[in-house]
Write a protein that holds these residues in place. Structure first.
Motif, PDB file in Angstrom:
ATOM      1  N   SER A   1      -8.024 -12.936 -18.644  1.00  0.00           N
ATOM      2  CA  SER A   1      -8.798 -12.864 -17.397  1.00  0.00           C
ATOM      3  C   SER A   1      -8.133 -11.934 -16.392  1.00  0.00           C
ATOM      4  N   THR A   2      -6.827 -12.033 -16.292  1.00  0.00           N
ATOM      5  CA  THR A   2      -6.103 -11.137 -15.384  1.00  0.00           C
ATOM      6  C   THR A   2      -6.244  -9.687 -15.818  1.00  0.00           C
TER       7      THR A   2
ATOM      8  N   TYR B   1      -9.783  -8.579 -14.902  1.00  0.00           N
ATOM      9  CA  TYR B   1     -10.054  -8.525 -13.467  1.00  0.00           C
ATOM     10  C   TYR B   1      -9.443  -7.277 -12.837  1.00  0.00           C
ATOM     11  N   TYR B   2      -8.218  -6.956 -13.223  1.00  0.00           N
ATOM     12  CA  TYR B   2      -7.531  -5.803 -12.637  1.00  0.00           C
ATOM     13  C   TYR B   2      -7.682  -4.539 -13.480  1.00  0.00           C
TER      14      TYR B   2
ATOM     15  N   PRO C   1     -12.893 -12.725  -3.116  1.00  0.00           N
ATOM     16  CA  PRO C   1     -12.406 -11.817  -4.161  1.00  0.00           C
ATOM     17  C   PRO C   1     -12.966 -10.418  -3.980  1.00  0.00           C
TER      18      PRO C   1
ATOM     19  N   TYR D   1     -13.473  -8.143  -6.378  1.00  0.00           N
ATOM     20  CA  TYR D   1     -14.414  -7.803  -7.453  1.00  0.00           C
ATOM     21  C   TYR D   1     -15.249  -9.048  -7.770  1.00  0.00           C
TER      22      TYR D   1
ATOM     23  N   ARG E   1     -16.913  -9.395 -11.479  1.00  0.00           N
ATOM     24  CA  ARG E   1     -15.916  -9.730 -12.485  1.00  0.00           C
ATOM     25  C   ARG E   1     -15.387 -11.145 -12.284  1.00  0.00           C
ATOM     26  N   MET E   2     -15.228 -11.552 -11.043  1.00  0.00           N
ATOM     27  CA  MET E   2     -14.732 -12.897 -10.766  1.00  0.00           C
ATOM     28  C   MET E   2     -15.711 -13.961 -11.260  1.00  0.00           C
TER      29      MET E   2
ATOM     30  N   LEU F   1     -15.324 -14.179 -15.036  1.00  0.00           N
ATOM     31  CA  LEU F   1     -14.061 -14.773 -15.469  1.00  0.00           C
ATOM     32  C   LEU F   1     -13.984 -16.262 -15.122  1.00  0.00           C
TER      33      LEU F   1
END
Length: 847
Positions: free
Chosen positions: A664-665, A668-669, A698, A700, A703-704, A707
């Motif tokens: 997920s990290t 996200y990035y 957040p 994004y 994407r958040m 996720l």
């Protein structure tokens, strides 16, 4: 006409019978010499009694007494009848067993009463009631007379009280499609004879019972004497299988030269072989256990199997179904080719139009229909708030479009065609800080993540295909060798508990025991090959467009990389091959043959979805296959150690959750983070700045949302596994992969529509068709015709008859539908972004 005679040492009455027909029997207690002290005295006493069939006789005798029971009967037996000897020991505690010996011309049958049978761990069970059926040896000539004798002897010094009965066996010869009901116990097995009728080459022998236990064994044996009909010898010859409620064996005439065979049913002394409770006893060395009441009522019926015409129809049906996809694909390709020719003709006619009109025609956009990103009201304002790099230096049109200057287009084309090193996978010209600036923007476009050289990326993604091709070769060869060995062992030993077939619909062909389950996997191979041909055609057309320097091919649409598509088609073909190998002999030890490439297909589909909008930062083939190898590794561990193992489930759930958070990290990035010693410090800093210092949402959002949903699903699956601990760990792991794939695919479609993009008619048809086919496929998959998680006998309780053409069962239909559904899913991935082929990449958003 019978011949009777008297022996010199005792009185024996015997009677001949016509060929194949028992007509009378004799019982002889042999004269015995006994040594008392120092004297050796013959004190035998002969007592003669007349006897008849189907009459019970009670006698008492000891070492010094000889009883002779004889019978003379003028009744002739029918050819459908047999002879059965039943004995019961009435003395409670005799100090010696009674031995019964039945002597025939070609065989000798002997048994003692009480009968001692051994179970697991050499535990001994005593039976005082014994019943045995006499075999019928074939005669050489019609005029030949055959005799049988029953000798009774004992070394017991006290009186032994027993009863004897010789009776007819009704329906000893089974009739086709006629059910016969009988009872059996461990000491009173039953067997019957079946003769192949003219014109019948294959039959199915079915034995059924209303209750699961006691555990039983059914065996098919050639006509010979003696018949192996006890728990400790039933597996010596022929074909056999354990059973609870249902047992079925397909028998072919070619395996029995006499054109007939015996159907033997034996009740086992214990139930562990059928999944019953495992009992533990603290036994003394020679302790005898009480056998209890282990009587079982069963039905036997012999039905004709399918003939060669049904085999031919099954093969033609299978080929016809999948060849129709080739024909349909050819027709669609012809229609699409004509449409492209018309489009090219329209472009040629528009050669005299103004540059602005030509540009609009080439891009396929209308100034009256601005391209918006769902909730974003103004595309231009959104992009203007972000840093602009050299590669993004472009001007906005009056309608809100971002058109790149011609010099930038030309420079990008020149850069994409420049020579690069084959192993240089990161050819981004900008420094790492520029990557951070571009990739951490709030709203990314495909052009931001498609800056690497196209040829290098093509080589990078072609590695997916070559790696999976290499894996397939090294994986398939030992698999094929192993399943051939399995099938050979089954054919040689006759042990049908080795393989978990659907025995009610298992059609043999040659050495293969279940040809229909193998044939139904043909769809994976044929449709996988068809998908490779479709991808190859698209690859060739795209390369030709690049050679012509077509603007849409160079600067528009999702970047075309076909390596993952080739890998997906190869994986689908290998799934068919390995699934066929698995169904040669499905069992506990080779389950991974059927599931390994399912994991790969699910993983490759997710990677392809991510690659569409993230071509520069998608995972390399080496890391992707390493992760898939780890999944397969855990699959094997789960099957071997996962059943009831709390430690394994705790470890797996922790790894599952940690892997979900790390992925997920990464998503996200967009890959702009590092797992190093400073990770905790950076996490705390983000929590302080974004949650404590200022309460900001957040950055994004889309994407958040994905996720968060993904973590909820995966954490729920991890909790379910930890609490329920499902027995089928392989299917559980596959369910995790499929749930994540479906979640990402649904998110992709929703975001695509939310971004103002559309789904073309062909892609929409593929989506709807695939969804319907998947629904029907899963219905047939969950029918569960067999399962290697249970004992072979318990697995046979789920067996069902064929439901399609009298040749294919529910699982075969699952093979048909799932192969079609996978092929449709691949087509969806291939065509779902065709609407963007004329849209510049600066206007295609990343999600």
């Amino acid at each position: 006409m019978s011949n009777c005679w008297r022996s010199r040492r005792g009185t024996v009455f015997s009677c001949g019978f016509e060929p194949g027909l028992f007509s009378c029997f004799g019982v002889l207690l042999l004269t015995t010499h006994v040594l008392y002290g120092e004297a050796n005295t013959n004190t035998s006493v002969v007592v003669q009694k007349d006897a008849q069939f189907d009459i019970t006789y009670l006698d008492t005798f000891a070492l010094t007494t000889m009883h002779i029971i004889s019978s003379l009967s003028s009744d002739h037996f029918k050819r459908t009848e047999g002879v059965r000897v039943s004995v019961e020991l009435l003395s409670e505690r005799p100090n010696g067993p009674v031995l019964f010996v039945v002597r025939q011309k070609q065989a000798v049958l002997s048994f003692q009463v009480p009968l001692i049978l051994r179970g697991l761990y050499q535990r001994k069970y005593q039976y005082t009631q014994v019943g045995r059926t006499l075999c019928q040896p074939p005669t050489l000539a019609l005029s030949e007379m055959q005799f049988f004798y029953v000798d009774v002897s004992t070394l017991s010094t006290s009186g032994v009280h027993y009863q004897l009965r010789v009776s007819r066996v009704e329906s000893f010869t089974l009739q086709t499609d006629k059910k016969f009901t009988f009872n059996a116990t461990p000491s009173q097995p039953q067997f019957f004879k079946y003769v192949f009728p003219d014109g019948e080459d294959t039959v199915i022998v079915k034995v059924n019972s209303q209750k699961n236990f006691p555990c039983s064994v059914m065996s098919i044996q050639d006509i010979q004497c003696p018949v192996y009909d006890l728990d400790n010898n039933v597996a010596f010859i022929g074909m056999y299988q354990t059973m609870t409620k249902t047992g079925a064996i397909t028998v072919q005439r070619k395996d029995f030269p006499s054109n007939s065979f015996y159907v033997v049913v034996v009740v086992k002394t214990e139930d562990e072989a059928c999944g019953g409770p495992l009992k533990f006893y603290s036994l003394l060395p020679d302790e005898l256990l009480d056998a209890g009441n282990r009587s079982k009522t069963l039905d036997v019926v012999v039905s004709p199997a399918i003939n060669s015409n049904v085999y031919i129809m099954g093969v033609l049906f299978c080929l016809g179904i999948f060849l129709s996809f080739y024909i349909l694909t050819f027709l669609v390709a012809c229609i699409e080719n004509k449409r492209l020719h018309r489009k090219r003709a329209g472009l040629l006619k528009a050669a005299d139009m103004s540059p602005a009109e030509t540009g609009n025609l080439a891009t396929g956009l209308s100034p009256a229909s601005p391209y918006e990103y769902g909730s974003f009201a103004d595309n231009g304002s959104t992009m203007s708030s972000e840093p602009v790099t050299d590669s993004m230096a472009s001007a906005e049109t009056n309608d809100g479009y971002m058109e790149r200057p011609l010099d930038v287009v030309g420079r990008c084309r020149q850069e994409s065609l420049s020579s690069v090193e084959e192993d240089d996978y990161d050819t981004l010209a900008d420094i790492d800080s520029d990557k951070n600036i571009v990739r951490t923007k709030k709203y990314l476009c495909v052009s931001d993540l498609a800056r690497k050289d196209k040829r290098v990326l093509n080589k990078k993604y072609q590695i997916y295909f070559w790696n999976i091709a290499t894996i397939a070769v090294f994986y398939a060869l030992p698999v094929i060798q192993l399943v051939i060995t399995y099938q050979t062992v089954v054919n040689v030993t006759g042990n049908q508990d080795i393989c978990y077939y659907n025995f009610l619909c298992a059609h043999p062909l040659g050495a293969l025991s279940s040809f229909n389950n193998i044939l139904s996997n043909l769809g994976y191979v044929m449709l996988g090959l068809l998908f490779l041909l479709i991808v190859l055609q698209r690859d060739i057309l795209h390369n030709r467009a690049l050679m012509r320097n077509d603007t849409p091919a160079l600067e528009c649409g999702i970047p075309k990389h076909f390596g993952l598509f080739y890998a997906m088609g190869t994986a689908l073909m290998m799934e068919g091959l390995l699934s066929a190998c698995y169904h040669v002999c499905p069992n506990y030890t080779n389950f991974q043959f059927d599931t390994s490439f399912m994991y790969m297909i699910a993983g490759l589909c997710m990677l392809k979805l991510y690659q569409k909008r993230h071509p520069d930062i998608n995972a390399s083939a080496y890391s992707a296959y390493a992760c898939l190898a780890a999944v397969i590794f855990f699959s094997v561990l789960g099957v071997v150690f996962g059943k009831g193992n709390t430690a394994f489930w705790v470890v797996f759930s922790v790894i599952h959750i940690v892997a979900t958070m790390l992925l997920s990290t990464q998503l996200y990035y967009v890959g702009r983070w590092r797992l190093d010693s400073g990770i905790l410090r950076r996490i705390l800093y983000v929590i302080y700045t974004d949650c404590i210092r200022q309460c900001s949402g957040p950055m994004y959002i889309d994407r958040m949302v994905l996720l968060v949903m993904g973590n909820i699903v995966n954490w729920s699956l991890a909790a379910y596994g930890l609490i329920k601990r499902p027995n089928d760990f392989a299917s559980y792991l596959l369910a995790i992969a499929i749930c994540n794939l479906l979640l990402y695919f649904a998110f992709y479609i929703i975001m695509k529509l939310r971004s103002g993009e559309r789904v073309l008619f062909l892609a929409l048809v593929c989506i709807l068709f695939t969804a319907v086919v998947w629904g029907f496929a899963l219905f047939f998959f969950f029918q569960g015709l067999s399962t290697w998680q249970k004992t072979p006998a318990e697995s046979r309780e789920h067996n069902r008859d064929c439901i399609l053409l009298s040749f294919f069962d529910d699982h075969d239909i699952w093979h048909f539908l799932s192969s079609i559904a996978m092929f449709g899913s691949f087509l969806v991935l291939l065509t779902m972004d065709d609407d963007l082929d004329t849209i510049q990449r600066e206007k295609i958003y990343v999600f």
